[in-house]
Design a protein around this motif. Structure first.
Motif, PDB file in Angstrom:
ATOM      1  N   ALA A   1       4.049  -3.224  -7.061  1.00  0.00           N
ATOM      2  CA  ALA A   1       3.103  -2.271  -6.468  1.00  0.00           C
ATOM      3  C   ALA A   1       3.300  -0.858  -7.020  1.00  0.00           C
ATOM      4  O   ALA A   1       2.332  -0.146  -7.281  1.00  0.00           O
ATOM      5  N   ASP A   2       4.577  -0.455  -7.222  1.00  0.00           N
ATOM      6  CA  ASP A   2       4.762   0.923  -7.703  1.00  0.00           C
ATOM      7  C   ASP A   2       4.196   1.102  -9.112  1.00  0.00           C
ATOM      8  O   ASP A   2       3.703   2.164  -9.472  1.00  0.00           O
TER       9      ASP A   2
ATOM     10  N   ASN B   1      -5.224  -5.855  -3.768  1.00  0.00           N
ATOM     11  CA  ASN B   1      -4.647  -4.530  -3.516  1.00  0.00           C
ATOM     12  C   ASN B   1      -4.999  -3.612  -4.670  1.00  0.00           C
ATOM     13  O   ASN B   1      -5.234  -4.065  -5.796  1.00  0.00           O
ATOM     14  N   GLY B   2      -5.081  -2.327  -4.362  1.00  0.00           N
ATOM     15  CA  GLY B   2      -5.452  -1.374  -5.392  1.00  0.00           C
ATOM     16  C   GLY B   2      -5.331   0.044  -4.884  1.00  0.00           C
ATOM     17  O   GLY B   2      -4.977   0.283  -3.723  1.00  0.00           O
ATOM     18  N   ILE B   3      -5.624   0.972  -5.770  1.00  0.00           N
ATOM     19  CA  ILE B   3      -5.480   2.386  -5.428  1.00  0.00           C
ATOM     20  C   ILE B   3      -6.512   3.193  -6.209  1.00  0.00           C
ATOM     21  O   ILE B   3      -6.857   2.846  -7.339  1.00  0.00           O
TER      22      ILE B   3
ATOM     23  N   ALA C   1       0.847  -1.205   0.000  1.00  0.00           N
ATOM     24  CA  ALA C   1       0.000   0.000   0.000  1.00  0.00           C
ATOM     25  C   ALA C   1       0.881   1.253   0.000  1.00  0.00           C
ATOM     26  O   ALA C   1       0.627   2.207  -0.743  1.00  0.00           O
ATOM     27  N   LYS C   2       1.935   1.222   0.829  1.00  0.00           N
ATOM     28  CA  LYS C   2       2.842   2.379   0.886  1.00  0.00           C
ATOM     29  C   LYS C   2       3.568   2.577  -0.450  1.00  0.00           C
ATOM     30  O   LYS C   2       3.723   3.709  -0.911  1.00  0.00           O
TER      31      LYS C   2
ATOM     32  N   GLY D   1      -4.051  -4.267  -8.222  1.00  0.00           N
ATOM     33  CA  GLY D   1      -2.854  -5.106  -8.280  1.00  0.00           C
ATOM     34  C   GLY D   1      -3.163  -6.440  -8.947  1.00  0.00           C
ATOM     35  O   GLY D   1      -4.284  -6.937  -8.876  1.00  0.00           O
ATOM     36  N   LYS D   2      -2.163  -6.980  -9.621  1.00  0.00           N
ATOM     37  CA  LYS D   2      -2.298  -8.319 -10.215  1.00  0.00           C
ATOM     38  C   LYS D   2      -1.069  -9.119  -9.831  1.00  0.00           C
ATOM     39  O   LYS D   2      -0.016  -8.543  -9.547  1.00  0.00           O
TER      40      LYS D   2
END
Length: 364
Positions: A269-270, A243-245, A207-208, A263-264
């Motif tokens: 993540a970045d 995860n996602g944003i 997440a960060k 996320g996949k």
């Protein structure tokens, strides 16, 4: 089946599930029977999938209609609507099929019921190829409320691909008629904020990383605003791992824009953070008042409203053109699209105008 059914070619233009959703909702509201053929004909797996079937069954229940041909992979359906009734309804995709797409088909119908409706939607809340639930709550909801729409959306549980398991409770208040909306002046971007989340067993560090990469990307283009993207770990409100944003920009005139990504497996993540940031920036470069994803979702409300709506957008998407095509076929609404001259931006923007059909709720 009524011989006067409006025939709709499900393979035209964008050729996806959106044709089904808009056609079924407008059939339900106007009382016109429909026959849709060649459903999703150009897709790798043509015909109805779980989420499309759940949506059609939900609309049929909402109005006590007759639905024929609604089976998995079916490419032809017929729908004869009845009268829309308030009540408690449930739709469950039993997959990670999007609850937001279920809301897209059912919300307009419930507005024309004879009282408040509670609709429980089960499936994926953050799914690929569909708006994330955060987008629906933070972007779609405040803008659609300008049409006079009032609904609450309570996220009981988040669900991700491939398991689904998410649950959202939508409470809809009926309207007498919808108001036209004018959004032609963007003003300046005043705020950028968002959430980067991990759920299930995934580490908080993801997440960060998403948040940091997104902020860094936006900073290259927008230097003078504080950007607040909260990294969050969701333990209890999530079923499965994901995860996602989502990043939201607000303007001085109340316009809202978003960029989002999920996320996949095997994707850093970045990279997810950068994808969402680039999507947001792309939607801020034109001087329109809505982003590319809200554009087509507003067409059905413009078509039903009483009076003239005007919305300024970036490039008009194929999804939007498809929505306009179906709305004009099933209502008396008349749309026009014109190019806007713009000194403030090198990117072209367009004005979508609609003389709405003025649908009236017969119960109120």
């Amino acid at each position: 089946m009524d011989s006067a059914a409006v025939e709709i070619d499900g393979s035209v233009m964008e050729g996806g599930g959106q044709i089904l959703r808009i056609s079924a909702a407008l059939s339900c509201i106007t009382g016109s029977p429909i026959k849709i053929t060649k459903i999703r004909a150009g897709r790798s797996q043509p015909g109805l999938k779980a989420q499309h079937m759940s949506g059609l069954q939900l609309v049929s229940e909402l109005c006590g209609g007759t639905l024929q041909g609604a089976a998995m992979s079916s490419t032809d359906i017929s729908f004869n609507p009845g009268k829309i009734q308030a009540g408690n309804y449930t739709a469950d995709t039993h997959t990670a099929g999007s609850v937001c797409l279920l809301m897209q088909v059912s919300l307009p119908c419930a507005l024309f019921a004879n009282g408040n409706s509670k609709i429980c939607l089960k499936g994926g809340t953050n799914a690929e190829m569909a708006p994330q639930i955060d987008y629906t709550v933070k972007i779609f909801k405040p803008i659609v409320e300008r049409f006079g729409v009032h609904f609450d959306c309570d996220i009981k549980m988040r669900g991700f691909f491939p398991k689904g398991g998410g649950e959202v409770l939508v409470t809809v208040n009926p309207v007498k008629e919808l108001l036209p909306v004018v959004m032609t002046e963007r003003g300046n971007i005043t705020k950028i904020y968002g959430r980067a989340f991990v759920a299930g067993v995934l580490p908080y560090k993801l997440a960060k990383d998403m948040s940091t990469a997104a902020v860094r990307t936006i900073r290259k283009e927008i230097k003078d605003l504080y950007i607040n993207i909260q990294p969050l770990q969701e333990k209890d409100q999530a079923y499965g791992n994901g995860n996602g944003i989502i990043i939201i920009a607000e303007s001085s005139t109340g316009c809202l824009f978003a960029g989002s990504a999920l996320g996949k497996k095997g994707v850093y993540a970045d990279k997810v953070g950068i994808e969402a940031a680039e999507m947001l920036l792309r939607n801020l470069r034109h001087n329109g008042c809505v982003d590319e994803f809200l554009q087509d979702q507003l067409i059905i409300f413009m078509a039903l409203a009483k009076g003239t709506s005007r919305i300024r957008t970036g490039a008009v998407t194929l999804h939007t053109q498809t929505a306009i095509h179906i709305a004009e076929k099933l209502t008396q609404a008349k749309f026009s699209i014109s190019k806007c001259g713009d000194e403030r931006s090198s990117n072209v923007s367009y004005l979508i105008e609609c003389e709405g059909s003025g649908a009236v709720n017969p119960h109120l």
